[in-house]
Design a protein around this motif. Sequence first.
Motif, mmCIF file in Angstrom:
data_model
loop_
_atom_site.group_PDB
_atom_site.id
_atom_site.type_symbol
_atom_site.label_atom_id
_atom_site.label_comp_id
_atom_site.label_asym_id
_atom_site.label_seq_id
_atom_site.Cartn_x
_atom_site.Cartn_y
_atom_site.Cartn_z
ATOM 1 N N ASP A 1 6.900 0.945 -10.047
ATOM 2 C CA ASP A 1 4.896 0.956 -9.897
ATOM 3 C C ASP A 1 4.718 2.368 -9.462
ATOM 4 N N ALA B 1 2.135 4.781 -10.993
ATOM 5 C CA ALA B 1 1.210 5.323 -10.824
ATOM 6 C C ALA B 1 1.038 7.101 -11.345
ATOM 7 N N VAL C 1 2.368 3.072 -2.229
ATOM 8 C CA VAL C 1 2.485 3.672 -3.329
ATOM 9 C C VAL C 1 0.798 4.943 -3.423
ATOM 10 N N GLU C 2 0.039 3.560 -3.058
ATOM 11 C CA GLU C 2 -1.453 4.242 -2.371
ATOM 12 C C GLU C 2 -0.789 6.141 -1.887
ATOM 13 N N THR C 3 -0.107 4.974 -0.683
ATOM 14 C CA THR C 3 -0.390 6.568 0.547
ATOM 15 C C THR C 3 0.621 7.317 -0.105
ATOM 16 N N GLY D 1 0.398 -1.191 0.392
ATOM 17 C CA GLY D 1 -0.274 0.008 0.025
ATOM 18 C C GLY D 1 0.611 1.235 -0.516
ATOM 19 N N LEU E 1 0.620 8.498 -2.863
ATOM 20 C CA LEU E 1 -0.360 8.879 -4.263
ATOM 21 C C LEU E 1 -1.919 10.124 -3.445
ATOM 22 N N ASP E 2 -1.930 9.512 -1.910
ATOM 23 C CA ASP E 2 -2.865 10.033 -2.057
ATOM 24 C C ASP E 2 -2.290 11.402 -0.978
#
Length: 270
Positions: free
Chosen positions: A117, A121, A67-69, A65, A71-72
């Motif tokens: 990744d 992203a 990469v999502e962190t 998670g 982005l957020d």
Amino acid sequence: MVSWAVVTGGSHGIGRALALECIKRGIGVAIVALPNKDLDHIIDELSQYPRAHFRTLGCNLVEPGAVETVLDWLAQERITPTYLINNAGFGRGGLFEHTSWREYHVMMQLNNQVMVDLTYALLPQLKRTRGGILNMSSMEATLPLPYKTVYTGTKAFVYNYSLALREEFRYYDIGVSVLCPGPVITNEDGLKRVAAMGNLAKILVTMPEDIAPEAIGGMLAGKDVIRPGLLVKVLVTLGFLIPRRMKLRLLEKLFSKYREEKPELEAVEQ
Ligand SMILES: NC(=O)c1ccc[n+]([C@@H]2O[C@H](COP(=O)([O-])OP(=O)(O)OC[C@H]3O[C@@H](n4cnc5c(N)ncnc54)[C@H](OP(=O)(O)O)[C@@H]3O)[C@@H](O)[C@H]2O)c1
């Protein structure tokens, strides 16, 4: 308006020097690195620059998670990056079986997977800003080093991946550069390698600050391969000219001190 560069591993070593070089050139830096004292230091350091635009995120990039962190966090900070500097990575020297396979997994993940990744992203944003990507490889990408086998492999991946990606991303006006430094003194592993190399190291080693201007300058100029320093350029060229078997025997001899090392406990336990 300020252009922003995401710099992974920007809290220490070469990444820190690349981040500082961006700041000197008026580029804002969004640093992602492990949440520890190095991150605290870089926050203190960048706070000394009156006109610096910077944000930091403490994040272990190999955690699920991550990469999502990132982005957020960028969305929250309203940052649309123009540059992505994929610098975070590490290596180990020694006999192949003296490093645990678990550590190899993390190395391959950080040096390669995270880079892919993050690029994936951030591609929609980079397409909008038409900036550039700087991927961290090494001189070792084209000079395969016995006793740094897996690390050498990860850096060869970065090298070929970056050159191929560059051709694809030309259609989006996104530059892709690959940085291939020689030995740079940053951490314990680097010091071990310098010790293993003996006299050659003394003339070859550099400090992060020595290579950062050429690296960031090269990225901004859209260079494909950036090999900072004359000696690195000469050695890599020689490496292309010398027959492969002879080159690899020479490199093995150069690093054969690693054979005398004892394995670390974690590696023995397998
Ligand atoms: N040093 C050399 O001789 C040399 C030569 C050629 C290429 N390179 C490459 O240059 C890059 C930087 O190397 P360096 O020598 O500057 O290393 P370094 O001094 O150890 O710095 C590495 C940076 O990455 C961060 N980092 C490490 N693991 C991370 C993770 N899981 N998630 C997020 N951040 C992480 C570190 O944070 P912490 O400081 O908090 O650990 C630090 O900011 C690497 O890709 C390396 O392979 C190095």
